[in-house]
Design an enzyme around this catalytic site. Sequence first.
Site, short mmCIF file in Angstrom:
data_model
loop_
_atom_site.label_atom_id
_atom_site.label_comp_id
_atom_site.label_asym_id
_atom_site.label_seq_id
_atom_site.Cartn_x
_atom_site.Cartn_y
_atom_site.Cartn_z
N ASP A 180 18.24 -35.75 -19.00
CA ASP A 180 16.98 -35.87 -18.27
C ASP A 180 15.88 -34.98 -18.87
O ASP A 180 16.14 -33.85 -19.30
CB ASP A 180 17.16 -35.47 -16.81
CG ASP A 180 17.94 -36.51 -16.02
OD1 ASP A 180 18.38 -37.50 -16.63
OD2 ASP A 180 18.11 -36.32 -14.81
N ASP A 223 22.83 -45.56 -13.81
CA ASP A 223 23.16 -44.18 -14.15
C ASP A 223 24.67 -44.01 -14.40
O ASP A 223 25.44 -44.97 -14.33
CB ASP A 223 22.67 -43.25 -13.04
CG ASP A 223 21.99 -42.00 -13.58
OD1 ASP A 223 22.37 -41.53 -14.67
OD2 ASP A 223 21.07 -41.49 -12.90
#
Length: 398
Positions: free
Chosen positions: A218, A163
């Site tokens: 996301d 990430d």
Amino acid sequence: MGKRRCAALALATIMAVVMELVSHTVATSRRIMLTNGLGMTPPMGWNSWNHFGCNIDEKMIRETADALVSTGLSKLGYEYVNIDDCWAEISRDDKGNLVPNKSTFPSGIKAVADYVHRKGLKLGIYSDAGYFTCSKKMPGSLGHEEQDAKAFASWGIDYLKYDNCNNDGSKPTVRYPVMTRALMKAGRPVFFSLCEWGDMHPAEWGAPVGNSWRTTNDIADNWESMISRADQNEVYAEYARPGGWNDPDMLEVGNGGMTKDEYIVHFSLWAISKAPLLLGCDIRNMTKETLDIITNKEVIAVNQDPYGFQAKKVRMEGDQEIWAASLSGYRLAVVLLNRGPVRYSATALWDDIGLDPKTVVEARDLWEHKTLRTQFVGNLTATLSPHSCKLYVLKPIG
């Protein structure tokens, strides 16, 4: 003199071409040497985040591995069991090592990996190119790349989702290759998933760095979020290839926020877009409807086609869209999509999808599991309910 000069020039030209070919061959072989040989087709499996968030533990991970096998999903290619954020303690040990959370992963990650491997599956883990992960509940790997990569290799990790939260402000193009080199040095082939959110167009630089790269932020479990992720991902279709895939985020099928038709659109677009098929629901407790969608062998085959061509939108007329991608065996995958709120018809024209207008094709409806009796020339039309699609494989027969 003139002939000699011409001969010399010709020889020089030939030598220049030869040197260019040699240089290209060396460069190509170098690129091949730097790859890990993974991701020749988009990865398939499961990830904990969409349904569970931080509410994970080793018991649930083991049960999910069991469910992948018992439901038959593993035989269809769903092989990765990926642990997302929140698996580690907030602090490293006195030697700087990541420490699995003592209350939720008391056996350690290696024991979980061994369990998953005994099932014939692969284990994925999560880290971050920052000082902390996105949850801020565990450390990131920034500054500890080699140490963490060695740990992942020693535990038997097969997949790393990496990430982009809580970093030092430097560019992802600087931070992500550090982990690439660390994974290579650790010596275990690990599928490297760049979760950079598409901020700096990772499709344009991700191929030498990882095996997939997020092209979007996301996803959420609703129509607007899902369809917008598909749109953003489609822009980078030309960059997808075996070994490196565009990633519009994980699947929401089965989490309850969309209708059956909307989930079919979701799965169809991810399949034809050669996106990773990473399930995001609780596969221990699925409905038959969810299972029917995610086990459609014909749709999975489109995603896993060895050619690896990602679909492009070839026509957009209001809420009606046509998506198309070449497949092996001289076939085409075509999605007819109705994005709108009312019933409507959509038409795929041969000119748009790359067929000669006189070509006769046989059409296989992948959701109805039937080959249509009619043979088609020039176009194919279907009437579609709101937020629904048809997915066909077209095979020229004359």
